[in-house]
Design an enzyme around this catalytic site. Sequence first.
Site, PDB file in Angstrom:
ATOM      1  N   ARG A  41      11.000   3.692   3.917  1.00  0.00           N
ATOM      2  CA  ARG A  41      10.519   2.774   4.943  1.00  0.00           C
ATOM      3  C   ARG A  41      11.697   1.919   5.376  1.00  0.00           C
ATOM      4  NH1 ARG A  41       5.161  -0.762   5.032  1.00  0.00           N
ATOM      5  NH2 ARG A  41       4.434   1.311   5.580  1.00  0.00           N
ATOM      6  N   ARG A  47       0.800  -1.220   0.000  1.00  0.00           N
ATOM      7  CA  ARG A  47       0.000   0.000   0.000  1.00  0.00           C
ATOM      8  C   ARG A  47       0.832   1.268   0.000  1.00  0.00           C
ATOM      9  NH1 ARG A  47      -2.953  -3.271   1.334  1.00  0.00           N
ATOM     10  NH2 ARG A  47      -1.252  -3.945   2.632  1.00  0.00           N
ATOM     11  N   THR A  48       1.702   1.396   0.983  1.00  0.00           N
ATOM     12  CA  THR A  48       2.380   2.683   1.161  1.00  0.00           C
ATOM     13  C   THR A  48       3.267   2.996  -0.037  1.00  0.00           C
ATOM     14  OG1 THR A  48       2.340   2.296   3.539  1.00  0.00           O
ATOM     15  CG2 THR A  48       3.780   4.044   2.746  1.00  0.00           C
ATOM     16  N   LYS A  91      25.002  -4.799   0.886  1.00  0.00           N
ATOM     17  CA  LYS A  91      26.476  -4.835   0.843  1.00  0.00           C
ATOM     18  C   LYS A  91      27.058  -4.150   2.063  1.00  0.00           C
ATOM     19  CE  LYS A  91      26.235  -4.183  -4.164  1.00  0.00           C
ATOM     20  NZ  LYS A  91      26.420  -3.148  -5.182  1.00  0.00           N
ATOM     21  N   HIS A  99       4.586   6.441  11.644  1.00  0.00           N
ATOM     22  CA  HIS A  99       4.128   6.284  10.267  1.00  0.00           C
ATOM     23  C   HIS A  99       3.281   7.517   9.942  1.00  0.00           C
ATOM     24  CE1 HIS A  99       3.065   4.659   6.537  1.00  0.00           C
ATOM     25  NE2 HIS A  99       2.595   3.476   6.879  1.00  0.00           N
TER      26      HIS A  99
END
Lengths: 143, 305
Positions: free
Chosen positions: B101, B51-52, B80, B129
Amino acid sequence: MIVGQIKDGIVLDHIKAGRGMKIYDTLKLGELDCAVALIVNADSEKMGKKDIIKISGLIDIDLHILGFIDPDVTVNIINDGKVVKREKIALPETITDILKCKNPRCITTVEQELQHVFKLCDEGNKVYRCIYCETKAELESVK
Amino acid sequence: MRSIIDIMDLSVEEIDGLLATAEDIIENPKKYADACRGKKLATLFFEPSTRTRLSFEAAMYELGGNVIGFSDASSSSSSKGESVSDTARVISCYADIIAMRHHKEGAPYVASTKASIPVINAGDGGHNHPTQTLADLLTIKREKGRFNNLTIGFCGDLKFGRTVHSLISAMSRYENVKFVMISPDELTIPDYVKQNVLIPNSIEYKEVKSLEEAMPELDILYMTRVQKERFFNEADYIRLKDTYILTPERLQSAKDDLCIMHPLPRVNEISVAVDDDKRACYFKQVLNGKYMRMALILKLLEVEI
């Protein structure tokens, strides 16, 4: 038990009994060149028992963390055998690289080069929180 | 240059401005179709999201901009060993704005201190959020018509539910808002939300275990998923995951104008039978989220329409 007076130096008095070693370690007093005495469980009229640290030598040392570890500590500056300054340590606004965030989800657990910074959020209750994840610092958080 | 890491980075007035922009976008989408022409959004998703991430990408495309990025940490240089700080510096050379995120709490904040472009926190661990909160606020505005005088029930995982933490912070700035925290003992609201938000603002709240008991007084019911990815011990997750399941039967004592919200994804905490209830607003939240992200991108890129 008698520990002699110092001519020039710093005396950390009224340390809560049992906290002396924590302060000794946190301030890295063991790494100093000068003489340092840690006295634990000294008799105290006011506190019953207390710890005391005597540092022989007017060294430049950041004592702000004492405000977090034990705000009741009295810092005495000794010059020529006399107390020339006596003060309590105020809580610092931020504490950098002395406390370690204990939250396993905090970014500081994986980014090794990040400074561990805690900010004073509640002066009355002496609450510091990690600037990254807001986890509360406990005395055990001292690195 | 400004970043949004926490919903509290935005004042009430700024949120009002974003809500007004979002509603104008809903009414006049064509007006905004080229607003971000030539601009690039970098979506840096170190943690899975549907969704986000797609909401951010759809938002940027609908503003006429472009999108670059990755949706999995394993396909980025973090695999890495690259630091978040370095990633932020590097991406600043390619894009105009970052949506990040990360599973580690505080990672977007770290990025914002090193990036030379705005960073939007698109969710950091169980912490914050803020853009979901913007979606929630637009939903509350459109469904309830007000932010004051509301009793809001939060149900489920209130410990790791970052959307809950951000919405509590945002709603604490309005008058006569009461919270009912419905959760098992293991998933109660974190101490820092109480100490930083609820107690200093003298917000009325109570913590209960029974959804049925809380239901009649609620104006908004905010359901959350017990998040498997936040548990270190799977046995704890299995024990707690089905604590609350919202069904039509459990809604019988609810108000007729209750607004049922959920940040999604859901697993089974809201029965699909509830989807047809006129009080179910969780799919509207999804759409509202896109409009609010469009409004936020415009604000942070300082695009004037």
